[in-house]
Design an enzyme around this catalytic site. Structure first.
Site, PDB file in Angstrom:
ATOM      1  N   GLY A  12       0.839  -1.207   0.000  1.00  8.91           N
ATOM      2  CA  GLY A  12       0.000   0.000   0.000  1.00  8.91           C
ATOM      3  C   GLY A  12       0.866   1.247   0.000  1.00  8.91           C
ATOM      4  O   GLY A  12       1.882   1.305   0.693  1.00  8.91           O
ATOM      5  N   VAL A  24      17.177   8.005  -1.455  1.00 15.92           N
ATOM      6  CA  VAL A  24      17.989   6.893  -1.984  1.00 15.92           C
ATOM      7  C   VAL A  24      18.710   7.342  -3.258  1.00 15.92           C
ATOM      8  O   VAL A  24      19.920   7.111  -3.434  1.00 15.92           O
ATOM      9  CB  VAL A  24      17.093   5.654  -2.265  1.00 15.92           C
ATOM     10  CG1 VAL A  24      17.871   4.580  -3.031  1.00 15.92           C
ATOM     11  CG2 VAL A  24      16.537   5.096  -0.958  1.00 15.92           C
ATOM     12  N   ILE A 127       1.323   3.280   6.118  1.00 14.42           N
ATOM     13  CA  ILE A 127       0.607   4.103   7.101  1.00 14.42           C
ATOM     14  C   ILE A 127       0.298   3.315   8.371  1.00 14.42           C
ATOM     15  O   ILE A 127       0.023   3.895   9.411  1.00 14.42           O
ATOM     16  CB  ILE A 127      -0.730   4.642   6.526  1.00 14.42           C
ATOM     17  CG1 ILE A 127      -1.642   3.483   6.102  1.00 14.42           C
ATOM     18  CG2 ILE A 127      -0.479   5.623   5.402  1.00 14.42           C
ATOM     19  CD1 ILE A 127      -3.089   3.910   5.873  1.00 14.42           C
ATOM     20  N   ASP A 128       0.334   1.976   8.286  1.00 12.88           N
ATOM     21  CA  ASP A 128      -0.209   1.144   9.364  1.00 12.88           C
ATOM     22  C   ASP A 128       0.605   1.147  10.660  1.00 12.88           C
ATOM     23  O   ASP A 128       0.099   0.790  11.710  1.00 12.88           O
ATOM     24  CB  ASP A 128      -0.355  -0.308   8.891  1.00 12.88           C
ATOM     25  CG  ASP A 128      -1.359  -0.445   7.763  1.00 12.88           C
ATOM     26  OD1 ASP A 128      -2.252   0.409   7.651  1.00 12.88           O
ATOM     27  OD2 ASP A 128      -1.245  -1.417   6.983  1.00 12.88           O
ATOM     28  N   ARG A 155     -16.650  15.578  14.362  1.00 13.68           N
ATOM     29  CA  ARG A 155     -17.159  15.860  15.709  1.00 13.68           C
ATOM     30  C   ARG A 155     -17.999  17.142  15.730  1.00 13.68           C
ATOM     31  O   ARG A 155     -18.954  17.243  16.493  1.00 13.68           O
ATOM     32  CB  ARG A 155     -16.064  15.855  16.770  1.00 13.68           C
ATOM     33  CG  ARG A 155     -15.053  16.952  16.683  1.00 13.68           C
ATOM     34  CD  ARG A 155     -13.901  16.678  17.629  1.00 13.68           C
ATOM     35  NE  ARG A 155     -14.307  16.782  19.033  1.00 13.68           N
ATOM     36  CZ  ARG A 155     -13.682  16.177  20.029  1.00 13.68           C
ATOM     37  NH1 ARG A 155     -12.645  15.401  19.802  1.00 13.68           N
ATOM     38  NH2 ARG A 155     -14.088  16.347  21.260  1.00 13.68           N
ATOM     39  N   ARG A 163     -25.233  13.332  18.262  1.00 13.34           N
ATOM     40  CA  ARG A 163     -25.151  11.940  17.807  1.00 13.34           C
ATOM     41  C   ARG A 163     -23.947  11.230  18.414  1.00 13.34           C
ATOM     42  O   ARG A 163     -23.102  11.831  19.079  1.00 13.34           O
ATOM     43  CB  ARG A 163     -24.993  11.896  16.285  1.00 13.34           C
ATOM     44  CG  ARG A 163     -26.244  12.286  15.533  1.00 13.34           C
ATOM     45  CD  ARG A 163     -25.970  12.389  14.048  1.00 13.34           C
ATOM     46  NE  ARG A 163     -27.204  12.605  13.315  1.00 13.34           N
ATOM     47  CZ  ARG A 163     -27.257  13.099  12.082  1.00 13.34           C
ATOM     48  NH1 ARG A 163     -26.150  13.454  11.449  1.00 13.34           N
ATOM     49  NH2 ARG A 163     -28.419  13.234  11.466  1.00 13.34           N
ATOM     50  N   MET A 170      -7.996   3.063   9.217  1.00 12.84           N
ATOM     51  CA  MET A 170      -7.157   1.973   8.682  1.00 12.84           C
ATOM     52  C   MET A 170      -6.131   1.518   9.712  1.00 12.84           C
ATOM     53  O   MET A 170      -6.128   1.968  10.856  1.00 12.84           O
ATOM     54  CB  MET A 170      -6.469   2.432   7.404  1.00 12.84           C
ATOM     55  CG  MET A 170      -7.362   2.351   6.175  1.00 12.84           C
ATOM     56  SD  MET A 170      -6.432   2.743   4.686  1.00 12.84           S
ATOM     57  CE  MET A 170      -7.593   2.207   3.438  1.00 12.84           C
ATOM     58  N   LYS A 214     -24.788  13.760  27.660  1.00 13.17           N
ATOM     59  CA  LYS A 214     -23.565  14.085  26.907  1.00 13.17           C
ATOM     60  C   LYS A 214     -23.986  14.446  25.494  1.00 13.17           C
ATOM     61  O   LYS A 214     -24.817  13.755  24.879  1.00 13.17           O
ATOM     62  CB  LYS A 214     -22.646  12.857  26.919  1.00 13.17           C
ATOM     63  CG  LYS A 214     -21.403  12.987  26.105  1.00 13.17           C
ATOM     64  CD  LYS A 214     -20.222  13.401  26.945  1.00 13.17           C
ATOM     65  CE  LYS A 214     -18.997  13.539  26.058  1.00 13.17           C
ATOM     66  NZ  LYS A 214     -17.879  14.154  26.693  1.00 13.17           N
ATOM     67  N   GLU A 223      -9.971  -0.784  11.715  1.00 10.15           N
ATOM     68  CA  GLU A 223     -10.626  -1.611  10.689  1.00 10.15           C
ATOM     69  C   GLU A 223     -10.414  -3.104  10.975  1.00 10.15           C
ATOM     70  O   GLU A 223      -9.550  -3.493  11.746  1.00 10.15           O
ATOM     71  CB  GLU A 223     -10.067  -1.254   9.298  1.00 10.15           C
ATOM     72  CG  GLU A 223      -8.601  -1.634   9.111  1.00 10.15           C
ATOM     73  CD  GLU A 223      -8.095  -1.412   7.685  1.00 10.15           C
ATOM     74  OE1 GLU A 223      -8.887  -1.197   6.766  1.00 10.15           O
ATOM     75  OE2 GLU A 223      -6.866  -1.459   7.509  1.00 10.15           O
TER      76      GLU A 223
END
Ligand code: F6P
Length: 320
Positions: A12, A24, A127-128, A155, A163, A170, A214, A223
């Site tokens: 990814g 590099v 990114i993980d 938010r 709500r 991810m 609240k 995920e």
């Protein structure tokens, strides 16, 4: 002494990959090496999609997301016969060594190529943040900031409508993006593979918040925990009284200009990778540990426990 090296991106894409490619290429040229780019990850090695790069090949890319070399996930690369085609393509050009920028799925290919005579160094580009041999991967910081920006927006509207927002981020099976973004947002609930919460407990805590008037609740979920996040949000709605909406942030998380932190990390790691290749090392991957750039044997790296940020889990409970 080596004379020609290659560079590719695999798995990814992640913001900062371009900065790593640039490092590099520029470091290689500074040491008098010829540097070759490989398009499409390991697929380009097999398809012989390889081209020589110069200084200008990497001009004006430090601020660009994605990867100018494109990327791919090539399952067939697990087969030795397929890797042999790659090795032959590299050898016919005299390319002796390779920098592989990608996730730990790409590291195994790099190790196997090293065993077939092409010294490879892996750079953690994902990114993980799911690579145990580094505190941070290239792309994680940018992605985290993107998530925080999105959640800030969600938010606003969540509070206006009183709500509950269940936001899926991810990370594959690694909860770091959920954990860090949840803490950055002061989320009411953070659910990750290392911090699972039984459904009944989720419902009871959120109901308590709703009953206490609240105005809104933010739940950040990694995920791959809930097969259907929308169905899960409906269940929360029914059990708590909150009107609950699920948001899947999706691939917006992978795009965008890399943060300054990711750019600098990529530059440090890219230059270090070239140093390693010049000193004859291969089958290793680069990491940053306690702000020091380090290298590990890839087999060792892949066997390390993924618990580097486990101590942060306590923050979930004491800050809520
Ligand atoms: O590994 C990076 C990542 O973005 C994961 O977080 C996610 O699970 C996966 O890739 C999605 O990949 P793709 O875009 O190929 O579906």
């Amino acid at each position: 002494m080596i004379h020609k090296i290659g560079v590719l991106t695999s798995g990814g894409d992640a913001p900062g990959m371009n900065c790593a490619i640039r490092a590099v290429v520029r470091a290689g040229l500074a040491y008098g090496l010829e540097v070759y780019g490989v398009n499409d990850g390991y697929r380009g090695l097999v398809d012989d999609d390889i081209f020589q790069m110069d200084r200008s090949s990497v001009s004006d890319i430090v601020n660009r997301g994605g990867t100018i070399l494109q990327t791919a996930r090539l399952r067939e690369f697990k087969e030795e016969s397929v890797r042999q085609i790659a090795v032959n393509n590299l050898r016919k050009r005299g390319i002796e060594a390779l920098v592989v920028i990608g996730g730990d799925g790409s590291y195994m290919g790099a190790k196997k190529l090293t065993e077939m005579g092409i010294n490879c160094v892996g750079l953690p580009g994902t990114i993980d943040n799911d690579i145990a041999s580094t505190d941070f991967t290239i792309g994680f910081d940018t992605c985290l900031n993107t998530i925080v920006e999105c959640v800030d927006k969600i938010r606003d509207t969540t509070e206006s409508h009183q709500r509950c927002a269940v936001i899926e981020v991810m990370g594959n099976h690694c909860g770091d993006l959920a954990l860090f973004s949840g803490i950055a947002e002061g989320a009411e609930m953070i659910i990750t593979p290392d911090h699972p919460i039984p459904e009944e407990e989720i419902f009871a805590s959120l109901k308590k918040l709703h009953d206490a008037k609240k105005k809104r609740a933010i739940v950040i979920v990694c995920e791959k925990i809930y097969p259907d996040i929308h169905a899960f949000a409906d269940k929360i709605g029914k059990a708590t009284g909150f009107e609950c909406k699920a948001e899947v942030l999706g691939r917006v998380q992978r795009g965008g200009a890399p943060s300054a932190s990711d750019r600098v990390l990529a530059a440090r790691m890219g230059a270090y990778a070239v140093d390693c290749l010049l000193s004859g090392k291969g089958g290793i991957c680069i990491g940053i540990v306690n702000n020091k750039i380090v290298d590990y044997d890839i087999y060792e790296a892949l066997s390390l426990p993924r618990d580097k940020h486990i101590s942060m889990l306590r923050l979930i409970d004491i800050l809520k």
